[in-house]
Enzyme design. Structure first.
Site, short mmCIF file in Angstrom:
data_model
loop_
_atom_site.label_atom_id
_atom_site.label_comp_id
_atom_site.label_asym_id
_atom_site.label_seq_id
_atom_site.Cartn_x
_atom_site.Cartn_y
_atom_site.Cartn_z
N GLY A 76 60.51 4.21 30.60
CA GLY A 76 59.03 3.09 31.66
C GLY A 76 59.51 1.64 32.47
N TRP A 78 61.20 -0.03 34.90
CA TRP A 78 60.62 0.29 36.29
C TRP A 78 59.29 0.44 37.06
CZ3 TRP A 78 64.77 2.76 40.25
CH2 TRP A 78 65.60 2.12 40.26
N ASP A 99 57.45 11.53 34.64
CA ASP A 99 58.28 12.52 33.86
C ASP A 99 57.79 14.05 33.12
OD1 ASP A 99 60.87 12.71 32.56
OD2 ASP A 99 61.64 10.59 32.79
N ASP A 115 56.45 18.03 36.57
CA ASP A 115 58.14 18.13 37.25
C ASP A 115 58.04 18.15 38.88
OD1 ASP A 115 60.31 19.15 37.69
OD2 ASP A 115 60.88 21.32 36.99
N ASP A 139 65.66 6.84 38.98
CA ASP A 139 66.83 5.84 37.86
C ASP A 139 67.04 7.03 37.24
OD1 ASP A 139 68.52 3.88 37.21
OD2 ASP A 139 67.44 3.84 35.65
N LYS A 179 69.46 6.14 41.71
CA LYS A 179 70.64 5.99 41.36
C LYS A 179 71.94 7.29 41.38
CE LYS A 179 71.14 6.25 36.86
NZ LYS A 179 70.77 6.47 35.53
#
Length: 237
Positions: A76, A78, A99, A115, A139, A179
């Protein structure tokens, strides 16, 4: 303890018992990482919070009143930064965190344990946001195998999937931040994104470890489905 090249005291972990060398090195890195210590002092759940903070300080992505989607959000860090920047806690902006893992409550953040690959996920996100997103950020990192080429392909594949998801929920003019790891494998991804966004670049915040190939792909100015399709049609004429 010993001093590092900057003069700071460095913590070393004694080997012993069943601790593997890789575990020892990871623990030493965590104990000596100034961002890990700073995150604890500032109340952030991970050092990754400073990566997003540094990127946003430079590019001014997160603004009050925006709608943000955080993919692979746990633990958590971000989401905490985004919520503060867009004013989610007082209702000015919105942050939806997604998530597969559970995530503790973050003030102002709506969490969905699902998902994002689920076909129904984009529509569910729009319902939670009350419309499209201004920013989709990720990320996430794919599970690694230790085989460099395989891992690179997995990572790029994950970002490609996240980019496809972003194209379904972003508003025109929106931003995608994800990322990646430096390799030649993401060249085709960059080409695809340049068709969908006005600007695409790589950025590496200071909070990313110097010895890591980690960097972030920043795509701004989402053209939207209609504009993208029209451009693609023009190229084939």
């Amino acid at each position: 303890m010993a001093k590092d090249t900057t003069g700071r005291m460095r913590v070393t972990v004694k080997s012993g018992g069943r601790m593997k060398l890789s575990s020892k090195l990871w623990l030493e890195r965590q104990l000596n990482d100034p961002y890990v210590a700073q995150a604890k002092r500032d109340g952030y759940r991970s050092r990754a919070a400073y990566k997003l903070t540094e990127i946003d300080d430079k590019f001014r992505l997160l603004k009050s009143g925006m709608a943000v989607v955080d993919l692979g959000a746990a633990p958590g860090g971000w989401s905490q930064v985004a919520a503060k920047k867009v004013g989610a806690a007082d209702g000015r902006g919105k942050v939806v965190a997604i998530d597969l893992l559970e995530m503790g409550e973050v003030p102002g953040v709506t969490f969905a344990q699902l998902d994002f690959l689920d076909p129904s996920a984009p529509e569910r996100l729009r319902e939670m946001l009350g419309g499209g997103a201004d920013i989709v950020m990720s990320d996430m990192a794919a599970n690694t195998t230790g085989h460099r080429k395989t891992d690179q392909l997995r990572i790029v594949g994950l970002v490609e999937t996240a980019a496809m998801f972003a194209s379904e929920v972003l508003k025109p003019g929106g931003t995608f931040l994800a990322k990646v790891f430096q390799s030649g494998a993401d060249a085709s991804l960059m080409t695809e994104l340049k068709r969908d966004y006005a600007s695409v670049k790589h950025v590496k915040p200071a909070a990313s470890r110097k010895d890591s190939s980690e960097r972030y792909l920043l795509a701004t100015g989402f053209r939207g489905g209609a504009a993208r399709d029209a451009e693609a049609a023009a190229e084939t004429e």
